[in-house]
Design a protein around this motif. Structure first.
Motif, short mmCIF file in Angstrom:
data_model
loop_
_atom_site.label_atom_id
_atom_site.label_comp_id
_atom_site.label_asym_id
_atom_site.label_seq_id
_atom_site.Cartn_x
_atom_site.Cartn_y
_atom_site.Cartn_z
N GLY A 207 0.81 -1.20 0.00
CA GLY A 207 0.00 0.00 0.00
C GLY A 207 0.84 1.25 0.00
O GLY A 207 1.83 1.36 -0.71
N ILE A 208 0.43 2.19 0.84
CA ILE A 208 1.08 3.50 0.86
C ILE A 208 1.24 3.94 2.31
O ILE A 208 0.40 3.64 3.16
CB ILE A 208 0.28 4.52 0.02
N ILE A 209 2.34 4.62 2.59
CA ILE A 209 2.64 5.08 3.94
C ILE A 209 2.74 6.60 3.91
O ILE A 209 3.46 7.17 3.09
CB ILE A 209 3.96 4.48 4.46
N GLY A 210 2.02 7.25 4.82
CA GLY A 210 2.14 8.69 5.01
C GLY A 210 2.97 8.94 6.25
O GLY A 210 2.68 8.41 7.32
N ASN A 211 4.03 9.72 6.10
CA ASN A 211 4.94 10.02 7.21
C ASN A 211 4.86 11.50 7.55
O ASN A 211 4.89 12.35 6.64
CB ASN A 211 6.39 9.72 6.82
N SER B 218 7.08 10.86 15.68
CA SER B 218 6.98 10.48 14.27
C SER B 218 5.72 9.64 14.09
O SER B 218 5.50 8.69 14.83
CB SER B 218 8.20 9.66 13.85
N LEU B 219 4.92 10.00 13.10
CA LEU B 219 3.68 9.29 12.81
C LEU B 219 3.77 8.68 11.42
O LEU B 219 4.09 9.38 10.46
CB LEU B 219 2.49 10.25 12.86
N LEU C 93 -2.66 12.94 -1.80
CA LEU C 93 -3.80 12.74 -0.91
C LEU C 93 -3.35 12.18 0.43
O LEU C 93 -3.73 12.69 1.49
CB LEU C 93 -4.83 11.79 -1.55
N VAL C 94 -2.52 11.16 0.41
CA VAL C 94 -2.05 10.55 1.66
C VAL C 94 -1.19 11.54 2.44
O VAL C 94 -1.29 11.64 3.67
CB VAL C 94 -1.31 9.23 1.38
N ALA D 142 -2.05 12.93 6.18
CA ALA D 142 -1.05 12.94 7.25
C ALA D 142 -0.91 14.34 7.84
O ALA D 142 -0.79 14.51 9.06
CB ALA D 142 0.30 12.45 6.71
N ASN D 143 -0.97 15.35 6.99
CA ASN D 143 -0.88 16.74 7.44
C ASN D 143 -2.08 17.12 8.32
O ASN D 143 -1.91 17.76 9.36
CB ASN D 143 -0.80 17.66 6.21
N ILE D 144 -3.28 16.72 7.91
CA ILE D 144 -4.48 16.98 8.70
C ILE D 144 -4.37 16.29 10.06
O ILE D 144 -4.66 16.89 11.10
CB ILE D 144 -5.75 16.52 7.94
N LEU D 145 -3.95 15.04 10.04
CA LEU D 145 -3.79 14.28 11.29
C LEU D 145 -2.78 14.96 12.21
O LEU D 145 -3.03 15.14 13.40
CB LEU D 145 -3.36 12.85 10.99
N ALA D 146 -1.63 15.34 11.68
CA ALA D 146 -0.60 15.97 12.51
C ALA D 146 -1.09 17.29 13.09
O ALA D 146 -0.76 17.62 14.23
CB ALA D 146 0.67 16.19 11.69
#
Length: 166
Positions: free
Chosen positions: A51-55, A66-67, A98-99, A103-107
């Motif tokens: 899949g894809i990982i957002g860091n 680190s998330l 998008l991912v 990640a930005n919204i979450l952070a």
């Protein structure tokens, strides 16, 4: 002071992981239309991800959280359809954007909520990594928390690590 307490910790305090868990639920509730549920996983779960990982990181001069959001391919499709109204091609730059944005919204949510316990921080720029047989790990074995969530957009993981800022 919370920073001194965190610097001495050999694990991420539950108070912090609960804040992050709530931020994940809030973020994905607004994206997917319903709250994902937290799913207990064993700490030795090392299944590879296709899949894809957002860091992204929430940091201050002393500490960094680190998330890493690990999103399976099928979940990424459902998230893009829910967030944008269209299913993005998985291999597109738009999916990576998008991912990164999620990640930005979450952070941003984590940074706002973690301030309630005295940790003032800001978020880094997000990155996204796409591939197959990806394994999430942290060098130097910092304190970490692994969380799994499941909802109408699918399953996904969040790994959080705490380290001294450099």
């Amino acid at each position: 002071m919370i920073i001194e307490k965190l610097k001495k910790a050999d694990q991420i305090p539950e108070e912090i992981s609960d804040i992050v868990k709530d931020s994940v639920i809030n973020t994905f509730s607004s994206i997917c239309g319903e709250a994902p549920r937290y799913v207990e996983i064993s700490d030795d779960n090392k299944e590879p991800l296709n899949g894809i990982i957002g860091n992204i990181a929430v940091f201050n001069p002393d500490l960094t959280f680190s998330l890493m959001m690990a999103i399976p391919k099928e979940t990424a499709f459902k998230i893009s359809e829910s967030f944008l109204g269209v299913e993005l091609p998985f291999d597109s730059d738009d999916m990576g954007d998008l991912v990164g944005e999620i990640a930005n919204i979450l952070a941003g949510d984590v940074a706002a909520n973690i301030e309630k316990v005295g940790f003032r921080g800001q978020s880094s720029l997000p990155t996204a990594t796409r591939g197959s047989d990806l394994t999430l790990f942290m060098p130097n074995k910092p304190p970490t928390v692994k969380m799994k969530f499941s909802g109408n957009c699918g399953d996904f993981l969040l790994n959080m690590a705490m380290s001294e800022s450099r």
